[in-house]
Motif scaffolding. Structure first.
Motif: not given
Length: 276
Positions: A240-241, A244, A247-248
């Motif tokens: 998930e990290d 994330r 995506d950033s």
């Protein structure tokens, strides 16, 4: 001198015999009452891309510069010991409720209990409470705790002071056999603290990005499942990290491209104006 010593020891032999008998009895009762703890062991390799970095690039760069990766491994060891991770394990596996059965002089924890206890309306602060539960032949359960006792059917709510409203349900009709059992209800915070104290995370060896995990628990199979669930959640959190972060990065690149596209459009308009 030896003769006098022997005479003194011979005169005090009843004391030696009594001490030996007491020690043997103490060892016997300890073995009968003490609950054995099993050590569950696991090892996990920490890659340099665990938290979203570049595996090959970062590792080769640190090796060329002679920088140790121990610090990053230490960070991952801290992550594995975080309260939030263990709290997810407790809530997923409902480890705030433990079940027991009597075997001889000992009370042994059960992994597959004959009934399931659910706290359907918990209080804000749950008090650790121990219950005695007797499954009767008529399909009902007699529950005793502190100074209270009641008899109820399965799936009927029961209000308990210091805990809230609980409900006993049948886990499996084939396992719901008449007998005497017990169970404890504690707060999630207490369950997290107890399990965290039983978990040890250490660096396997210097210059090697491998963590050594040791978890102590009375039931080997349940201990393995708890440790496996912890590692599954750890891997899931890492993914998930990384997602994330990806995506950033994509959003940042898209914003920069839009900005540069606007700049190039303005520049092209200025060039056309200059040519005219």
């Amino acid at each position: 001198n030896y003769t006098q010593l022997w005479r003194k020891m011979k005169a005090a032999w009843p004391w030696f015999l009594g001490t030996f008998v007491v020690l043997c009895l103490a060892v016997f009762f300890y073995i009968q009452y003490a609950t054995p703890l099993y050590n569950i062991h696991a090892m996990i390799k920490i890659s340099s891309s665990t938290r979203g970095g570049s595996a090959a690039g970062d590792q080769s760069l640190t090796e060329e510069l002679g920088v140790s990766t121990t610090s990053s491994v230490d960070e991952e060891a801290v992550v594995l010991k975080t309260r939030s991770l263990m709290e997810k394990v407790v809530r997923d596996m409902k480890l705030d409720v433990l079940y027991y059965r009597k075997e001889g002089f000992r009370t042994i924890e059960m992994y597959q209990p004959p009934f399931v206890v659910e706290v359907i309306d918990p209080l804000d602060s749950i008090k650790f409470t121990m219950f005695d539960a007797t499954v009767l032949s008529n399909g009902k359960v007699e529950v005793k705790w502190e100074d209270s006792a009641t008899q109820l059917s399965f799936n009927k709510p029961l209000k308990v002071a210091g805990v809230g409203t609980i409900q006993l349900g049948q886990a499996d009709e084939r396992r719901t056999l008449p007998g005497e059992y017990s169970f404890t209800i504690s707060s999630v915070d207490k369950a997290v603290s107890d399990l965290s104290n039983s978990l040890e995370v250490a660096l396997f060896a210097k210059q090697v990005a491998i963590l050594d995990l040791n978890f102590s628990y009375p039931l080997p199979k349940k201990g393995e499942d708890i440790l496996n669930r912890l590692l599954d959640l750890y891997v899931q959190t890492n993914l998930e990290d990384r997602n994330r972060l990806a995506d950033s990065s994509v959003a940042f690149i898209q914003n920069r491209l839009s900005f540069l596209g606007g700049e190039l459009g303005d520049l092209e308009g200025d060039i056309q104006s200059f040519k005219q």
